[in-house]
Structures are given as structure tokens and as C-alpha cells.
Motif scaffolding. Sequence first.
Motif, PDB file in Angstrom:
ATOM      1  N   MET A   1     -55.391  -6.686  20.673  1.00  0.00           N
ATOM      2  CA  MET A   1     -54.765  -6.706  19.009  1.00  0.00           C
ATOM      3  C   MET A   1     -55.438  -5.997  18.132  1.00  0.00           C
ATOM      4  N   THR A   2     -54.858  -5.412  17.362  1.00  0.00           N
ATOM      5  CA  THR A   2     -55.615  -4.455  16.300  1.00  0.00           C
ATOM      6  C   THR A   2     -55.128  -4.816  14.948  1.00  0.00           C
ATOM      7  N   ASP A   3     -55.917  -4.372  14.071  1.00  0.00           N
ATOM      8  CA  ASP A   3     -55.929  -4.489  12.632  1.00  0.00           C
ATOM      9  C   ASP A   3     -55.091  -3.068  12.013  1.00  0.00           C
ATOM     10  N   SER A   4     -54.891  -2.131  12.926  1.00  0.00           N
ATOM     11  CA  SER A   4     -54.214  -1.007  12.491  1.00  0.00           C
ATOM     12  C   SER A   4     -53.164  -1.356  11.572  1.00  0.00           C
ATOM     13  N   PRO A   5     -52.333  -0.333  10.836  1.00  0.00           N
ATOM     14  CA  PRO A   5     -52.984   0.790  10.528  1.00  0.00           C
ATOM     15  C   PRO A   5     -53.932   0.801   9.210  1.00  0.00           C
ATOM     16  N   ASN A   6     -54.461   1.545   8.922  1.00  0.00           N
ATOM     17  CA  ASN A   6     -55.683   1.540   7.786  1.00  0.00           C
ATOM     18  C   ASN A   6     -54.934   1.245   6.624  1.00  0.00           C
ATOM     19  N   ASP A   7     -55.761   0.569   5.770  1.00  0.00           N
ATOM     20  CA  ASP A   7     -55.015  -0.204   4.734  1.00  0.00           C
ATOM     21  C   ASP A   7     -54.387   0.975   3.594  1.00  0.00           C
ATOM     22  N   ALA A   8     -53.327   0.252   3.088  1.00  0.00           N
ATOM     23  CA  ALA A   8     -52.747   1.306   1.976  1.00  0.00           C
ATOM     24  C   ALA A   8     -53.687   1.233   0.875  1.00  0.00           C
ATOM     25  N   ARG A   9     -53.933   2.214  -0.142  1.00  0.00           N
ATOM     26  CA  ARG A   9     -54.360   2.075  -1.347  1.00  0.00           C
ATOM     27  C   ARG A   9     -53.093   1.349  -2.342  1.00  0.00           C
ATOM     28  N   PRO A  10     -53.542   0.597  -2.971  1.00  0.00           N
ATOM     29  CA  PRO A  10     -52.672  -0.149  -4.030  1.00  0.00           C
ATOM     30  C   PRO A  10     -51.657   1.001  -4.729  1.00  0.00           C
ATOM     31  N   HIS A  11     -50.566   0.644  -4.906  1.00  0.00           N
ATOM     32  CA  HIS A  11     -49.699   1.635  -5.684  1.00  0.00           C
ATOM     33  C   HIS A  11     -48.718   0.822  -6.434  1.00  0.00           C
ATOM     34  N   ARG A  12     -48.550   1.257  -8.080  1.00  0.00           N
ATOM     35  CA  ARG A  12     -47.583   0.578  -8.444  1.00  0.00           C
ATOM     36  C   ARG A  12     -46.300   1.347  -8.222  1.00  0.00           C
ATOM     37  N   LEU A  13     -45.314   1.213  -9.348  1.00  0.00           N
ATOM     38  CA  LEU A  13     -44.038   2.191  -9.000  1.00  0.00           C
ATOM     39  C   LEU A  13     -44.549   3.431  -9.615  1.00  0.00           C
ATOM     40  N   VAL A  14     -44.514   4.296  -8.824  1.00  0.00           N
ATOM     41  CA  VAL A  14     -44.983   5.595  -8.897  1.00  0.00           C
ATOM     42  C   VAL A  14     -43.897   6.791  -8.875  1.00  0.00           C
ATOM     43  N   ILE A  15     -43.722   7.642  -9.809  1.00  0.00           N
ATOM     44  CA  ILE A  15     -42.941   8.849  -9.627  1.00  0.00           C
ATOM     45  C   ILE A  15     -43.464  10.035  -9.534  1.00  0.00           C
ATOM     46  N   HIS A  16     -44.527  10.174 -10.219  1.00  0.00           N
ATOM     47  CA  HIS A  16     -45.161  11.588 -10.297  1.00  0.00           C
ATOM     48  C   HIS A  16     -45.786  12.006  -9.226  1.00  0.00           C
ATOM     49  N   GLN A  17     -45.691  13.144  -9.027  1.00  0.00           N
ATOM     50  CA  GLN A  17     -46.372  13.972  -7.884  1.00  0.00           C
ATOM     51  C   GLN A  17     -47.708  13.719  -8.058  1.00  0.00           C
ATOM     52  N   SER A  18     -48.176  13.777  -9.307  1.00  0.00           N
ATOM     53  CA  SER A  18     -49.799  13.744  -9.306  1.00  0.00           C
ATOM     54  C   SER A  18     -50.060  12.458  -8.966  1.00  0.00           C
ATOM     55  N   HIS A  19     -49.433  11.483  -9.022  1.00  0.00           N
ATOM     56  CA  HIS A  19     -50.125  10.144  -8.482  1.00  0.00           C
ATOM     57  C   HIS A  19     -49.780  10.373  -6.876  1.00  0.00           C
ATOM     58  N   ALA A  20     -49.056  11.022  -6.329  1.00  0.00           N
ATOM     59  CA  ALA A  20     -49.238  10.876  -4.877  1.00  0.00           C
ATOM     60  C   ALA A  20     -50.303  11.823  -4.601  1.00  0.00           C
ATOM     61  N   GLN A  21     -50.658  12.898  -5.146  1.00  0.00           N
ATOM     62  CA  GLN A  21     -51.841  13.434  -4.995  1.00  0.00           C
ATOM     63  C   GLN A  21     -53.055  12.585  -5.136  1.00  0.00           C
ATOM     64  N   SER A  22     -53.060  11.547  -5.789  1.00  0.00           N
ATOM     65  CA  SER A  22     -54.221  10.725  -6.029  1.00  0.00           C
ATOM     66  C   SER A  22     -54.723   9.977  -4.773  1.00  0.00           C
ATOM     67  N   ASN A  23     -54.143  10.236  -3.542  1.00  0.00           N
ATOM     68  CA  ASN A  23     -54.726   9.588  -2.413  1.00  0.00           C
ATOM     69  C   ASN A  23     -56.119  10.186  -2.219  1.00  0.00           C
ATOM     70  N   GLU A  64     -39.617   3.003  -5.587  1.00  0.00           N
ATOM     71  CA  GLU A  64     -38.920   2.465  -6.544  1.00  0.00           C
ATOM     72  C   GLU A  64     -37.456   1.784  -6.279  1.00  0.00           C
ATOM     73  N   ALA A  65     -36.799   2.676  -5.258  1.00  0.00           N
ATOM     74  CA  ALA A  65     -35.528   2.143  -4.941  1.00  0.00           C
ATOM     75  C   ALA A  65     -35.688   0.895  -4.364  1.00  0.00           C
ATOM     76  N   ILE A  66     -36.649   0.746  -3.503  1.00  0.00           N
ATOM     77  CA  ILE A  66     -36.798  -0.375  -2.600  1.00  0.00           C
ATOM     78  C   ILE A  66     -36.993  -1.716  -3.386  1.00  0.00           C
ATOM     79  N   CYS A  67     -37.870  -1.454  -4.669  1.00  0.00           N
ATOM     80  CA  CYS A  67     -37.961  -2.670  -5.643  1.00  0.00           C
ATOM     81  C   CYS A  67     -36.652  -3.108  -6.260  1.00  0.00           C
ATOM     82  N   LEU A  68     -35.637  -2.276  -6.136  1.00  0.00           N
ATOM     83  CA  LEU A  68     -34.326  -2.886  -6.782  1.00  0.00           C
ATOM     84  C   LEU A  68     -33.414  -3.489  -5.464  1.00  0.00           C
ATOM     85  N   LEU A  69     -33.719  -3.234  -4.361  1.00  0.00           N
ATOM     86  CA  LEU A  69     -32.967  -3.743  -3.324  1.00  0.00           C
ATOM     87  C   LEU A  69     -32.416  -5.184  -3.636  1.00  0.00           C
TER      88      LEU A  69
END
Length: 342
Positions: A1-23, A64-69
Motif C-alpha cells: 500500500m502506498t501513501d502516494s500521491p505527494n501531498d497537495a499544497r493547500p489552495h484556496r479559491l484561486v483564479i490568477h495565473q500567478s497563483h498557479a505559478q506559486s507552486n 471554483e466551479a467544483i465548489c459550486l456543484l
Amino acid sequence: MTDSPNDARPHRLVIHQSHAQSNHSPHASSAPSFADDVRAGLTAKPKTLPPKYFYDALGSQLFEAICLLPEYYLTRTETRILQQRAGEIGRRAGPGCALVEFGSGSSVKSRLLIEALPELALYAPIDISREHLDATAAQLRRDYPKLNVVPVCADFMKPVRLPEAVAGLPKLGFFPGSTIGNMVARTAVDLLRSMRATLGEGSQLLIGMDLIKDVAVLEAAYDDAQGVTAAFNLNLARRINRELGGTLPLDRLRHVARWNDTYARIEMHLEATEAFDFEVSGCRFSLHRGETIHTENSHKFDLRSQNTLLLAGGWTPARRWLDSEGRFSLIVADWTIPRGAP
Ligand code: AVI
């Protein structure tokens, strides 16, 4: 059994490209690149991809769209609890306290607290994206001219040195969204300990944690009828093709969301509907029919596992609120004073 995948860095509702680059941490130029992470993940057995790469511009919009589903109950349920309990949360925090949000993004949920806590001395959003942080801070100052907004640009996965204006005040940390659930237990504990170091003695932490429930409800939340979550998952493959010269055939990958009862988590995978070879950054890989690339974990909790996790992270649960259907929980925990057994 595995723990993968690597953890997500936490994200809030984000729409700016700059935030996407903040990985990529601004402090760690030697941090692995997108290409390094993808190569390592696709070489691993079973294959994985780090979920932090979901959040490019389109991925952030899809989230963002997922959060409204209708199926994705998490956001609206947590919001409702916050709306109902903000007064009580404020009274517990006391007058003149600083609200410190970890991974603030657009600070959408913090606004509920800001509006309900008239005696709030200061709001300190912590985010890794300078551009996003400054834009959000400017908007908050316009909307709440009396509020002292002190943005802190930092990677909150490590202890953050808070500015002097914040350091001297009683502090309420805020980590909503059940983002803690995107981490395996050891990473979650490390993060809670980091937050403990950041906030300091006497502080409180307000944290959202999703609850274990009917498997059909959980799986639907991560595999909605409109296919938005499928598009979110597949967008990772699309991003690899676009940014890393990948040749993943999107028409032979399907989104899978399934409950793993051993780990109490929803796992998202990309499954090959037939065998194929592909390339990424000049490296060759193959998937056999039915093989998956594991892209995300979303852990769910019961009340005891929440307590165990928080205590391991140095926080003593003090108050917990559930919505009327018992789907989601918001917890206030107190900075634990270290002491000997028992
Ligand atoms: C960001 N995080 C809390 C979301 C979750 O529910 O695990 C990410 C997500 N993945 C698919 N849908 C939402």
C-alpha cells in the motif's frame, strides 16, 4: 500500500495565473520543477502526479466551479457553519485579536469572520503568491477601511515569522476547506506543528475538516454528474502535454474517484482505458489497460481521528461545530501547553 500521491499544497479559491505559478517556493530555487516532479511521479510504482499542479489558470477556475456543484457539499456546508458560528468564534477569540489565514487565496471565507468580528484588530493573510496577496489585500482595504490588513508572503508549510504588528496580539489561525485532508497524516502533523510555531503560545486554530460519510455521497462529490471534477483531473494531463511536451492521449484516460476505506480517503486517479506509450520531456512511459496515475487524496475524518491528528500536531480540540446533516466540521483548537504524561 502506498501513501502516494505527494501531498497537495493547500489552495484556496484561486483564479490568477500567478497563483498557479506559486507552486514553486520563492525561497527554494533548488526545489524540484514541474518536469522533475512529473518524471519522478511517472517513474514511481504505482504512478502518481502531485496534485499541487492541478491549479494552473484553467484548473483554478475548474476548482471554483467544483465548489459550486450540487454534489460538492464541502464549501457551502463549511460556509453555513461559519455564518452560524462566527459570533461564537469571535467571542472565544476575544477582542483585539489577529486573524491569521494560512493559504488565504481570495480570502472569501475570512470575509465572513471579518464581518462578524467587529473587535478584530488585524487580518494577516499568508499566501505564497505576492501578486495574489497584494490584490486581495488591496480589495480588503477598500471593503473594510477600518481593518488593519497585514499580508504575509510566505510558504506556510514551514514556520512563518509574523510581522511585529501581528506578533504582539492574541492570534486566531484559520485553515478552512478541509485542505488538511489533502495531506497524508505525517505531512498534516508537520503542518499543524508549523502553524503552532507560527502562531505561538496561547493561540487558537480554526480548522475545517470533512467527515466520513456514506460512500455514495463522497464519491459523487468527487465525480459529479456534469463532469467538472473529471475535467479538473484530466486538466493535469492536458497541462503536462502543453507545458512539458507530453503526448498523453486524453481520449484514452478516464477520471476515477474512489473511496479507500483503509486510509479513509477519496482517491482520484487517471485510468488508462486501453494500453498506450507516451512521452513527457523526452522520457518514454507506458500505461497498460486499467493502470492508473494517482493524482489526489482527500482524507475524511471521524471525531476521534480529528482529535488524534490535532493533538499530534500540538493543538487541543476545544469546540467543534457540525452542520445539521453532520457532513462537515469546523473545529477550534487551543495551542497545547507541553506537559509530562499522562
Ligand atoms: C482543495 N481540496 C480541499 C479539495 C478536496 O475536496 O480535496 C480539492 C478537490 N479535488 C477534487 N475536488 C476538490
